[in-house]
Design an enzyme around this catalytic site. Structure first.
Site, PDB file in Angstrom:
ATOM      1  N   LYS A   9      -3.814  -1.262 -10.770  1.00 26.47           N
ATOM      2  CA  LYS A   9      -5.054  -1.888 -11.157  1.00 26.47           C
ATOM      3  C   LYS A   9      -6.243  -0.973 -10.902  1.00 26.47           C
ATOM      4  O   LYS A   9      -7.322  -1.162 -11.450  1.00 26.47           O
ATOM      5  CB  LYS A   9      -5.249  -3.170 -10.315  1.00 26.47           C
TER       6      LYS A   9
ATOM      7  N   ARG B  44     -12.449  -3.804  -4.684  1.00 26.80           N
ATOM      8  CA  ARG B  44     -12.288  -3.066  -5.946  1.00 26.80           C
ATOM      9  C   ARG B  44     -13.516  -3.168  -6.833  1.00 26.80           C
ATOM     10  O   ARG B  44     -13.818  -2.264  -7.595  1.00 26.80           O
ATOM     11  CB  ARG B  44     -11.103  -3.626  -6.750  1.00 26.80           C
TER      12      ARG B  44
ATOM     13  N   LYS C 114      -8.336  13.775  -3.963  1.00 28.73           N
ATOM     14  CA  LYS C 114      -8.261  14.002  -2.512  1.00 28.73           C
ATOM     15  C   LYS C 114      -7.240  15.108  -2.269  1.00 28.73           C
ATOM     16  O   LYS C 114      -6.086  14.841  -1.886  1.00 28.73           O
ATOM     17  CB  LYS C 114      -7.795  12.696  -1.852  1.00 28.73           C
TER      18      LYS C 114
ATOM     19  N   ASP D 115      -3.999  11.273  -4.581  1.00 30.41           N
ATOM     20  CA  ASP D 115      -3.887  11.528  -3.138  1.00 30.41           C
ATOM     21  C   ASP D 115      -2.660  12.413  -2.902  1.00 30.41           C
ATOM     22  O   ASP D 115      -2.754  13.629  -3.001  1.00 30.41           O
ATOM     23  CB  ASP D 115      -3.813  10.178  -2.422  1.00 30.41           C
TER      24      ASP D 115
HETATM   25  P1  IMP Z   1      -0.641   9.030  -4.656  1.00 31.11           P
HETATM   26  O1  IMP Z   1      -1.472  10.121  -5.287  1.00 31.11           O
HETATM   27  O2  IMP Z   1       0.685   8.830  -5.300  1.00 31.11           O
HETATM   28  O3  IMP Z   1      -0.547   9.192  -3.164  1.00 31.11           O
HETATM   29  O4  IMP Z   1      -1.290   7.623  -4.832  1.00 31.11           O
HETATM   30  C1  IMP Z   1      -2.496   7.367  -5.369  1.00 31.11           C
HETATM   31  C2  IMP Z   1      -2.725   5.891  -5.155  1.00 31.11           C
HETATM   32  O5  IMP Z   1      -2.844   5.593  -3.761  1.00 31.11           O
HETATM   33  C3  IMP Z   1      -4.029   5.505  -5.801  1.00 31.11           C
HETATM   34  O6  IMP Z   1      -3.821   5.080  -7.117  1.00 31.11           O
HETATM   35  C4  IMP Z   1      -4.519   4.424  -4.881  1.00 31.11           C
HETATM   36  O7  IMP Z   1      -3.994   3.183  -5.265  1.00 31.11           O
HETATM   37  C5  IMP Z   1      -3.957   4.760  -3.525  1.00 31.11           C
HETATM   38  N1  IMP Z   1      -4.943   5.472  -2.690  1.00 31.11           N
HETATM   39  C6  IMP Z   1      -4.912   6.760  -2.289  1.00 31.11           C
HETATM   40  N2  IMP Z   1      -5.992   7.069  -1.533  1.00 31.11           N
HETATM   41  C7  IMP Z   1      -6.745   5.949  -1.482  1.00 31.11           C
HETATM   42  C8  IMP Z   1      -8.004   5.631  -0.846  1.00 31.11           C
HETATM   43  O8  IMP Z   1      -8.677   6.443  -0.204  1.00 31.11           O
HETATM   44  N3  IMP Z   1      -8.442   4.342  -1.011  1.00 31.11           N
HETATM   45  C9  IMP Z   1      -7.762   3.410  -1.722  1.00 31.11           C
HETATM   46  N4  IMP Z   1      -6.582   3.660  -2.325  1.00 31.11           N
HETATM   47  C10 IMP Z   1      -6.074   4.927  -2.201  1.00 31.11           C
END
Ligand code: IMP
Ligand code: MG
Length: 181
Positions: free
Chosen positions: A43, A165, A131, A103
């Site tokens: 979402k 959100r 990030k 992330d």
């Molecule tokens: P990744 O890159 O697979 O670790 O996941 C990314 C997802 O993790 C994003 O779509 C968010 O839902 C969640 N996420 C990562 N960092 C944050 C943050 O700082 N705040 C809120 N959700 C985050």
């Protein structure tokens, strides 16, 4: 009031809007002559998605996909579950995946590989926030509004326990929000 939960505001609605318009212009230039399919990852991406596409100056189509990771142990293997799949066939399409934040990069790596396997002609990634310190797999977004430090941020689609959100800005929550559960 929700803004009393914020320790610090990192990006105002105005900051985000300015960068979103710049990215939309870059995408419009890069994809001129094609009809890219914008895939929003539910979402978290909905807010950025809606803002971004309204500044795209070429014809596009849109679709959505929803994912969830399997949990802490399997997350590191990059196993992601598709909760809601695309409606549109991908064969030969130029796809722009739109995310809220990159992330670890595991979600996007999985999505990119899956959509390529289904016959997408090209895939690029547009994210509101990047990030880079959180990365577990090497993936670099093609378009991003802002790089953020290794902090947990909320707002503009990003949630803490499904809350915050809808905030138009992005910030960091006070410690007391996490401890008063
Ligand atoms: P990744 O890159 O697979 O670790 O996941 C990314 C997802 O993790 C994003 O779509 C968010 O839902 C969640 N996420 C990562 N960092 C944050 C943050 O700082 N705040 C809120 N959700 C985050
Ligand atoms: Mg998410």
């Amino acid at each position: 009031m929700l803004n009393e939960d914020m320790k610090e505001i990192l990006f105002t609605a105005h900051d985000i809007e300015e960068r979103t318009i710049e990215i939309a212009k870059a995408i419009s230039r890069d994809y001129e002559g094609t009809v890219p399919l914008f895939v929003g990852v539910l979402k978290g991406a909905v807010i950025f998605f809606a803002d971004l596409i309204r500044h795209i100056e070429i014809p596009i189509e849109i679709d959505f996909i929803a994912t969830s990771s399997y949990g802490a142990s399997t997350q590191s293997s990059g196993v992601v579950r598709i909760l809601k799949d695309l409606d549109v066939p991908l064969q030969g399409r130029d796809v722009v995946i739109v995310e809220d934040i990159v992330d670890s990069g595991l979600t996007l790596t999985y999505l990119r590989d899956t959509l390529l396997r289904r016959g997408a002609k090209s895939i690029r990634i547009a994210t509101a926030f990047d990030k880079p310190e959180g990365r577990k797999v090497p993936i670099v977004p093609d378009y991003f509004c802002f790089t953020v430090p290794n902090l947990f941020i909320v707002g503009y689609g990003l949630d803490y326990a499904e809350g915050y959100r809808h905030l138009p800005y992005v910030g960091v929550l006070k410690e007391s929000v996490y401890t008063h559960e």
